[in-house]
Design a protein around this motif. Structure first.
Motif, PDB file in Angstrom:
ATOM      1  N   GLY A   1      -9.951  14.671   4.535  1.00  0.00           N
ATOM      2  CA  GLY A   1     -10.611  14.592   3.242  1.00  0.00           C
ATOM      3  C   GLY A   1      -9.765  15.014   2.066  1.00  0.00           C
ATOM      4  N   SER A   2      -8.479  15.286   2.291  1.00  0.00           N
ATOM      5  CA  SER A   2      -7.626  15.791   1.209  1.00  0.00           C
ATOM      6  C   SER A   2      -7.156  14.710   0.264  1.00  0.00           C
ATOM      7  N   GLY A   3      -7.403  13.437   0.592  1.00  0.00           N
ATOM      8  CA  GLY A   3      -7.028  12.352  -0.311  1.00  0.00           C
ATOM      9  C   GLY A   3      -5.831  11.547   0.154  1.00  0.00           C
ATOM     10  N   LYS A   4      -5.549  11.570   1.453  1.00  0.00           N
ATOM     11  CA  LYS A   4      -4.364  10.853   1.951  1.00  0.00           C
ATOM     12  C   LYS A   4      -4.480   9.349   1.702  1.00  0.00           C
ATOM     13  N   THR A   5      -5.635   8.771   2.044  1.00  0.00           N
ATOM     14  CA  THR A   5      -5.817   7.331   1.832  1.00  0.00           C
ATOM     15  C   THR A   5      -5.761   7.000   0.350  1.00  0.00           C
ATOM     16  N   HIS A   6      -6.427   7.806  -0.467  1.00  0.00           N
ATOM     17  CA  HIS A   6      -6.405   7.651  -1.926  1.00  0.00           C
ATOM     18  C   HIS A   6      -4.965   7.638  -2.434  1.00  0.00           C
ATOM     19  N   LEU A   7      -4.164   8.552  -1.927  1.00  0.00           N
ATOM     20  CA  LEU A   7      -2.786   8.672  -2.387  1.00  0.00           C
ATOM     21  C   LEU A   7      -1.963   7.453  -1.984  1.00  0.00           C
ATOM     22  N   LEU A   8      -2.162   6.958  -0.764  1.00  0.00           N
ATOM     23  CA  LEU A   8      -1.445   5.760  -0.331  1.00  0.00           C
ATOM     24  C   LEU A   8      -1.830   4.553  -1.180  1.00  0.00           C
ATOM     25  N   ILE A   9      -3.107   4.422  -1.484  1.00  0.00           N
ATOM     26  CA  ILE A   9      -3.556   3.298  -2.311  1.00  0.00           C
ATOM     27  C   ILE A   9      -2.946   3.376  -3.703  1.00  0.00           C
ATOM     28  N   ARG A  10      -2.929   4.572  -4.268  1.00  0.00           N
ATOM     29  CA  ARG A  10      -2.329   4.733  -5.602  1.00  0.00           C
ATOM     30  C   ARG A  10      -0.845   4.390  -5.579  1.00  0.00           C
ATOM     31  N   ALA A  11      -0.159   4.765  -4.486  1.00  0.00           N
ATOM     32  CA  ALA A  11       1.255   4.409  -4.361  1.00  0.00           C
ATOM     33  C   ALA A  11       1.416   2.900  -4.287  1.00  0.00           C
ATOM     34  N   GLY A  12       0.471   2.234  -3.578  1.00  0.00           N
ATOM     35  CA  GLY A  12       0.521   0.780  -3.493  1.00  0.00           C
ATOM     36  C   GLY A  12       0.306   0.109  -4.838  1.00  0.00           C
ATOM     37  N   ILE A  13      -0.641   0.611  -5.620  1.00  0.00           N
ATOM     38  CA  ILE A  13      -0.892   0.052  -6.955  1.00  0.00           C
ATOM     39  C   ILE A  13       0.339   0.199  -7.832  1.00  0.00           C
ATOM     40  N   SER A  14       0.924   1.393  -7.812  1.00  0.00           N
ATOM     41  CA  SER A  14       2.112   1.652  -8.623  1.00  0.00           C
ATOM     42  C   SER A  14       3.247   0.710  -8.256  1.00  0.00           C
ATOM     43  N   ALA A  15       3.452   0.514  -6.947  1.00  0.00           N
ATOM     44  CA  ALA A  15       4.535  -0.374  -6.503  1.00  0.00           C
ATOM     45  C   ALA A  15       4.252  -1.818  -6.867  1.00  0.00           C
TER      46      ALA A  15
END
Length: 649
Positions: free
Chosen positions: A76-90
């Motif tokens: 629940g710490s936001g790992k999936t959220h963080l990966l998605i944000r990295a994908g958007i940025s890329a």
């Protein structure tokens, strides 16, 4: 249009598809701003003692620089959220970078017995957008950022092979970088290739701002609520309907009922479906046909409309693994006849993740019942029991006893056990755990236990057993208690007997108990036999290597190596190692036994000549490697054994 021009158009289409994919995945998510850290070692990661923090935007850049990032953080710490944000940025960057999503939970169950190359190809096949056009391109390949989500959501026997395959992808294709999300656990990865990363809890200021913007007023300030809300998953759910009650399980239950209007009977049905799915599928993907035949259409539609589940043509799955874990744990709590090793293995997908057990304890409000549940978990897996110590649910006596039994293993002869126990105490993080980590001798640990005030007769009896001095003589009347129906008392005695001396009658009783009809009792006995070396105990343990129970066989591997390391008879030592080599060449060791053999050969302190004695066995193990990663792990093991031997000389 030339072939090169066609490939250029295809590449632009792939990047556009990636942009659409990641933008859609991010839709509706609470806009947390996460901070990350990059520990230099697993000790730093698990103890939380890294230096400095960085904004989440730095993650993709570090991956591009290092090639491989293992993002380890709590549920629940936001790992999936963080990966998605990295994908958007890329996807939106002007650089020639294509982000690719790789949901590890979609790996088929058949991968458990797959060869390494099959894992590589399976991962390529799961990637979205497809990697195949890029990998078959005749022109200069673009940079690829593979975002692999959910290593903690697949069974243990699959997860390491999947991680090896991700490592191989980054090695095979230099233009490819990998970020994989994982729970807080120590993995046998090469940190000269992999960079560790973790996510920091949300700050009080960010929690207050998000709460205020969604609810108005101040966020709850109790200690339990503050800890819960520092976790992005629970803050997100709590702010939806002002759900905070200081309980993770209560927040998830209320989210189902208030968001999707699911009544109690609907939750009970979903709980059964999730438990049975874990039991059959060993993962979080539920065959769509099974789901639809067990869940009525209005309930399914409500789950779908509120994005609590997602679906493909063949599978249905919950949008966060904690939803599935909660429902499976709810079923387990309400069916006490299931409590035991088989059910615990089911809800943790083979001890891959203990979140479901912690959520189960969170739902048990009677401390006596919670203690009983944790006691039974300990009888199955002491790490799972440690993770399940929910403050306010289990009694203080249970917490002290269980943590003390873990801390007692800090003087274990197997280096890997000492490391794992230290990790478990660090992750527990309570004052009790910290005080036990701070002691340097077993006598000091005994003092910590004695200082705990309690008039509970059961605890006092446990403390009497636990504080037996090293080297005390013990006879058959005490050894007999290994067959006790109380798992905590019996396993405590099993650990204590390892450091006591047995009378001849006591050893005879131990050998007799090793032939018990109860597999758990046999497991306890073989655990003790390892530190009472003789030709007789070696023969008993060798017989138990072919026991019908997997945990007895697992314990026998460890015990036999311990006898070899502990005995003063060099001839017995060499005969045991030679015998293990024969078992290996005859393929009589299953995967679990092989894994344990790789852990226990690194003993501390070593007897004289240990590296030379075990080197042929390690070389034999290395020859069975199916890929370079397994080969590296055996080489690393031999290097650790050799370096320890040099220190002891």
């Amino acid at each position: 249009m030339t072939a090169i021009e066609n490939e250029g158009v295809a590449r632009m289409r792939i990047k556009s598809d990636a942009d659409l994919l990641f933008s859609a995945m991010a839709s509706g998510r609470t806009p947390f701003q996460l901070e990350i850290a990059f520990p230099e070692s697993y000790d730093e990661l698990i103890s939380g003692q890294w230096e400095g923090a960085a904004p989440e935007e730095d993650l993709a850049g570090v991956a591009a620089e290092c090639g491989r990032v293992l993002l380890s953080a709590e549920a629940g710490s936001g790992k999936t959220h963080l990966l998605i944000r990295a994908g958007i940025s890329a996807a939106k960057s002007r650089d020639d970078v294509i982000p690719v999503w790789l949901p590890l939970r979609d790996l088929p169950a058949s991968m458990r017995s797959a060869e390494p190359e099959a894992f590589v190809q399976a991962l390529i096949g799961l990637a979205t957008p497809s990697l195949k056009p890029v990998l078959s391109s005749s022109t200069r390949a673009p940079k690829i950022l593979v975002l692999a989500d959910g290593l903690n959501e697949i069974p243990r026997e699959v997860s390491q092979s999947a991680l090896d395959a991700l490592d191989e992808l980054a090695r095979r294709y230099p233009f490819m970088s990998v970020i994989v999300s994982e729970r807080l656990v120590r993995r046998p990865v090469a940190l000269d290739r992999w960079k560790l990363a973790t996510i920091l809890p949300l700050s009080e200021e960010q929690v207050a701002d998000i709460w205020s913007s969604s609810q108005g007023g101040s966020a709850p300030d109790s200690e339990d609520a503050a800890k819960l809300l520092s976790n992005p998953f629970f803050l997100d759910k709590a702010t939806t309907f002002d759900l905070v009650e200081g309980s993770a399980a209560k927040v998830i239950e209320a989210y189902f009922s208030k968001l999707a209007g699911i009544r109690k009977d609907g939750l009970e049905n979903l709980s059964r479906v999730c438990y049975e799915s874990y039991s059959r599928e060993r993962g979080m993907l539920i065959p769509r046909q099974d789901f639809m035949s067990n869940v009525d259409r209005p309930l399914y539609q409500s789950l779908l409309d509120h994005e609590l589940v997602r679906a493909s043509e063949t599978y249905v799955w919950f949008s966060h693994h904690l939803f599935h874990d909660y429902l499976a744990s709810r079923y387990l709590v309400q069916h006490r006849t299931l409590w035991g090793p088989e059910a615990f293995d089911v809800v943790t997908t083979g001890a891959a993740s203990f979140d479901s057990l912690r959520l189960a304890v969170d739902q048990i409000h009677d401390p006596a019942v919670a203690d009983e549940f944790v006691r039974m978990i300990y009888n199955w897996n002491y790490f799972g029991a440690a993770y399940s110590l929910v403050p306010g649910r289990v009694t203080s006596e249970m917490q002290v006893a269980l943590l003390a039994m873990l801390a007692d293993k800090r003087w274990d002869p197997v280096a890997a056990t000492v490391e794992a126990i230290t990790d478990a105490l660090r992750l527990n993080g309570t004052k009790t755990a910290k005080s036990m980590l701070a002691v340097s001798t077993r006598d000091q640990l005994f003092e910590v236990v004695r200082e705990f005030p309690s008039s509970n007769p059961s605890f006092i009896r446990w403390r009497t057993i636990f504080t037996f001095r090293d080297g005390e003589y013990v006879g058959p009347e005490i050894v007999q208690s290994l067959a006790s129906d109380d798992p905590i008392e019996a396993w405590t005695l099993a650990n204590v007997l390892r450091r006591c001396r047995l009378t001849s009658a006591g050893e005879a009783k131990l050998v007799d108990i090793a032939r018990s009809e109860s597999s758990v009792t046999r497991w306890r006995a073989v655990h003790v036999l390892g530190l009472h070396p003789s030709a007789t105990t070696a023969r008993v343990v060798q017989n138990l290597m072919s026991d019908s129970d997997k945990w007895v066989r697992y314990g026998a591997v460890r015990a036999l190596v311990e006898i070899a390391a502990k005995t003063g008879d060099s001839q017995l030592r060499e005969s045991i190692i030679l015998w293990l080599g024969h078992q290996l060449s005859s393929e009589r060791l299953d995967d679990k036994m092989l894994h344990e053999l790789g852990r226990v050969l690194d003993v501390r302190p070593q007897p004289a000549g240990w590296p030379e004695t075990v080197a042929p066995l390690v070389q034999q193990l290395a020859s069975t490697s199916r890929n370079s990663f397994q080969q590296d792990r055996w080489n690393t093991l031999m290097a650790s054994i050799s370096s320890s031997g040099q220190v002891s000389r």
